[in-house]
Write an enzyme that holds these catalytic residues in place. Structure first.
Site, PDB file in Angstrom:
ATOM      1  N   GLY A 174       1.000  -1.129   0.076  1.00 37.78           N
ATOM      2  CA  GLY A 174      -0.229  -0.049  -0.016  1.00 37.78           C
ATOM      3  C   GLY A 174       1.033   1.100   0.061  1.00 37.78           C
ATOM      4  O   GLY A 174       1.874   1.263   0.851  1.00 37.78           O
ATOM      5  N   GLU A 220       0.928   4.244   0.981  1.00 37.11           N
ATOM      6  CA  GLU A 220       0.973   4.885   2.544  1.00 37.11           C
ATOM      7  C   GLU A 220       1.850   4.134   3.663  1.00 37.11           C
ATOM      8  O   GLU A 220       2.638   4.537   4.216  1.00 37.11           O
ATOM      9  CB  GLU A 220      -0.230   5.406   3.132  1.00 37.11           C
ATOM     10  CG  GLU A 220      -0.965   6.120   2.154  1.00 37.11           C
ATOM     11  CD  GLU A 220      -2.173   5.639   1.161  1.00 37.11           C
ATOM     12  OE1 GLU A 220      -2.568   6.232   0.386  1.00 37.11           O
ATOM     13  OE2 GLU A 220      -1.989   4.318   1.064  1.00 37.11           O
ATOM     14  N   ASN A 248       3.791   1.765   2.585  1.00 33.47           N
ATOM     15  CA  ASN A 248       5.119   1.652   2.125  1.00 33.47           C
ATOM     16  C   ASN A 248       6.196   2.716   2.661  1.00 33.47           C
ATOM     17  O   ASN A 248       7.034   2.495   2.846  1.00 33.47           O
ATOM     18  CB  ASN A 248       5.304   1.656   0.518  1.00 33.47           C
ATOM     19  CG  ASN A 248       4.642   0.493  -0.169  1.00 33.47           C
ATOM     20  OD1 ASN A 248       4.475  -0.568   0.589  1.00 33.47           O
ATOM     21  ND2 ASN A 248       4.416   0.746  -1.386  1.00 33.47           N
ATOM     22  N   ARG A 308      -9.860  -4.942  -5.234  1.00 37.09           N
ATOM     23  CA  ARG A 308     -10.108  -3.901  -3.889  1.00 37.09           C
ATOM     24  C   ARG A 308     -11.678  -3.392  -3.943  1.00 37.09           C
ATOM     25  O   ARG A 308     -11.973  -2.484  -2.758  1.00 37.09           O
ATOM     26  CB  ARG A 308      -9.117  -2.931  -4.005  1.00 37.09           C
ATOM     27  CG  ARG A 308      -9.118  -1.876  -5.141  1.00 37.09           C
ATOM     28  CD  ARG A 308      -7.912  -1.011  -5.236  1.00 37.09           C
ATOM     29  NE  ARG A 308      -7.328  -0.627  -4.103  1.00 37.09           N
ATOM     30  CZ  ARG A 308      -6.154   0.098  -4.294  1.00 37.09           C
ATOM     31  NH1 ARG A 308      -5.752   0.416  -5.584  1.00 37.09           N
ATOM     32  NH2 ARG A 308      -5.830   0.716  -3.246  1.00 37.09           N
ATOM     33  N   SER A 354       5.082  13.145  -9.993  1.00 36.96           N
ATOM     34  CA  SER A 354       5.818  13.185 -11.293  1.00 36.96           C
ATOM     35  C   SER A 354       5.355  14.288 -12.233  1.00 36.96           C
ATOM     36  O   SER A 354       4.335  14.934 -11.928  1.00 36.96           O
ATOM     37  CB  SER A 354       5.484  11.685 -12.041  1.00 36.96           C
ATOM     38  OG  SER A 354       3.922  11.757 -12.191  1.00 36.96           O
ATOM     39  N   GLY A 405       7.150   0.721  -6.006  1.00 36.17           N
ATOM     40  CA  GLY A 405       7.433   1.032  -4.676  1.00 36.17           C
ATOM     41  C   GLY A 405       8.533   2.325  -4.600  1.00 36.17           C
ATOM     42  O   GLY A 405       8.890   2.690  -3.633  1.00 36.17           O
ATOM     43  N   ASP A 422       7.369   5.592  -3.492  1.00 35.98           N
ATOM     44  CA  ASP A 422       7.147   5.583  -1.827  1.00 35.98           C
ATOM     45  C   ASP A 422       8.393   5.611  -1.336  1.00 35.98           C
ATOM     46  O   ASP A 422       8.427   6.429  -0.199  1.00 35.98           O
ATOM     47  CB  ASP A 422       6.141   4.460  -1.532  1.00 35.98           C
ATOM     48  CG  ASP A 422       4.918   4.464  -2.432  1.00 35.98           C
ATOM     49  OD1 ASP A 422       4.373   5.259  -2.780  1.00 35.98           O
ATOM     50  OD2 ASP A 422       4.548   3.241  -2.705  1.00 35.98           O
ATOM     51  N   ASP A 440       7.495  -4.123  -2.784  1.00 31.61           N
ATOM     52  CA  ASP A 440       7.189  -2.912  -2.689  1.00 31.61           C
ATOM     53  C   ASP A 440       7.817  -2.032  -1.534  1.00 31.61           C
ATOM     54  O   ASP A 440       7.915  -0.717  -1.823  1.00 31.61           O
ATOM     55  CB  ASP A 440       5.442  -2.812  -2.376  1.00 31.61           C
ATOM     56  CG  ASP A 440       4.756  -3.154  -3.413  1.00 31.61           C
ATOM     57  OD1 ASP A 440       3.867  -2.151  -4.014  1.00 31.61           O
ATOM     58  OD2 ASP A 440       4.692  -4.305  -3.890  1.00 31.61           O
TER      59      ASP A 440
END
Length: 323
Positions: free
Chosen positions: A36, A38, A40, A109, A198, A262, A265, A301
């Site tokens: 996930g 957050e 991560n 999900r 980005s 990942g 993050d 991740d």
């Protein structure tokens, strides 16, 4: 770790992650983990010695137990986490390598426990230990109306408790359209202290008639009230634009890329870590591209996120450039 309180508060959906050894249709083995955006970031910060609280909802299932167990094991405070009592399951993410580098990802999900995060639960988790920094992503508000309401409340709570707000745009086209994302992110932008995106995500935070040049877009965001704009450029590194009108560029660390999932993050975790350490923009960028390099050089991740002691393993190979 900071013993005086929570340094960073973040929240969102963390899912059970199954990584295949090849195309899923052919069967084979799978590695089991959690993932996930957050969480991560939370793990990345915890490994660097910071106190982090993650809030989110998981199902009353074994996948949810794995999520909480993993985060606890990595030193993340999960006191703000909740278990969905309505029978909603923990979300699932399936990954399959298709070529040497690209990985195809499938999500299950819809209607998950994580998408049912409620504002009242988030408020309790936040106010129990008000943080120095609130970290948000553009993923959570895309999950559901209740998750969006929770994110909006988090912004209000950050203002009330004088917490710095970091937003990683992290646009996911599978979750919402550009138009839906823009309607939320443009409203949030003036409340953001550090915006990370980005170059192709910047327009989502600006009026439709904004110029195409990322440097000009960053200046417009600063004019709207954003404190600092950090543009991730992948293999080209990253550039930070600050309130005083200057910009700093840091090239990426040259490493053999194994898995880019990942990396963004990990970059955020490095940047926030250096901020919490009181370092300047150049040092924040340097740590961010370093933690990002660790991520792309490792599979998973968050598994490759470095500890503070490991940061020196990637010696600086190029200086930060002032523009």
């Amino acid at each position: 770790m900071d013993t005086d309180g929570i340094e960073v508060f973040t929240f969102g959906e963390t899912m059970l992650s199954l990584r295949g050894s090849g195309p899923l249709r052919l069967g084979g083995t799978m590695d089991v983990s959690v993932a996930g955006a957050e969480s991560n970031v939370a793990i990345g910060l915890a490994r660097l010695g910071h106190s982090v609280r993650w809030a989110g909802a998981v199902g009353e299932d074994e996948a949810g137990e794995l999520v909480l167990r993993t985060l606890r094991a990595e030193g993340v405070d999960v006191g703000g986490a909740s278990r969905d009592e309505g029978g909603a399951p923990t979300g699932l993410m399936l990954s399959e390598p298709r070529l040497p580098e690209p990985t195809r990802v499938h999500y299950h999900r819809a209607g998950s426990a994580g998408s049912r995060l409620k504002a009242c639960s988030l408020e309790r988790a936040f106010t129990a230990a008000p943080p120095r920094v609130l970290h948000l992503t553009g993923i959570t508000p895309a999950l559901s109306r209740s998750a969006r309401s929770a994110a909006t409340m988090a912004l209000r709570l950050a203002a009330e408790h004088s917490a710095l707000v970091c937003l990683d745009v992290n646009f996911r086209s599978r979750l919402w359209s550009c138009e839906e994302a823009a309607a939320v992110l443009r409203e949030w932008a003036p409340s953001v202290d550090v915006l990370i995106a980005s170059d192709d995500e910047l327009p989502l935070c600006l009026p439709p008639d904004a110029p195409a040049d990322p440097a000009v877009q960053a200046k417009e965001l600063l004019a709207l009230g954003v404190g600092e704009v950090v543009v991730k450029l992948g293999a080209a590194g990253a550039t930070a634009h600050t309130e005083d009108g200057s910009s700093l560029h840091a090239p990426a660390r040259p490493v053999r890329a194994v898995d880019t999932v990942g990396a963004g993050d990990a970059f955020v975790a490095g940047y926030l870590s250096a901020f919490l350490d009181g370092l300047g923009t150049a040092a924040r960028l340097d740590r961010a591209v370093t933690t990002g390099a660790f991520a792309v050089a490792s599979r998973g991740d968050w598994e490759g996120a470095p500890t503070r002691a490991e940061l020196s393993l990637l010696a600086a190979t190029a200086g930060t450039v002032l523009r």
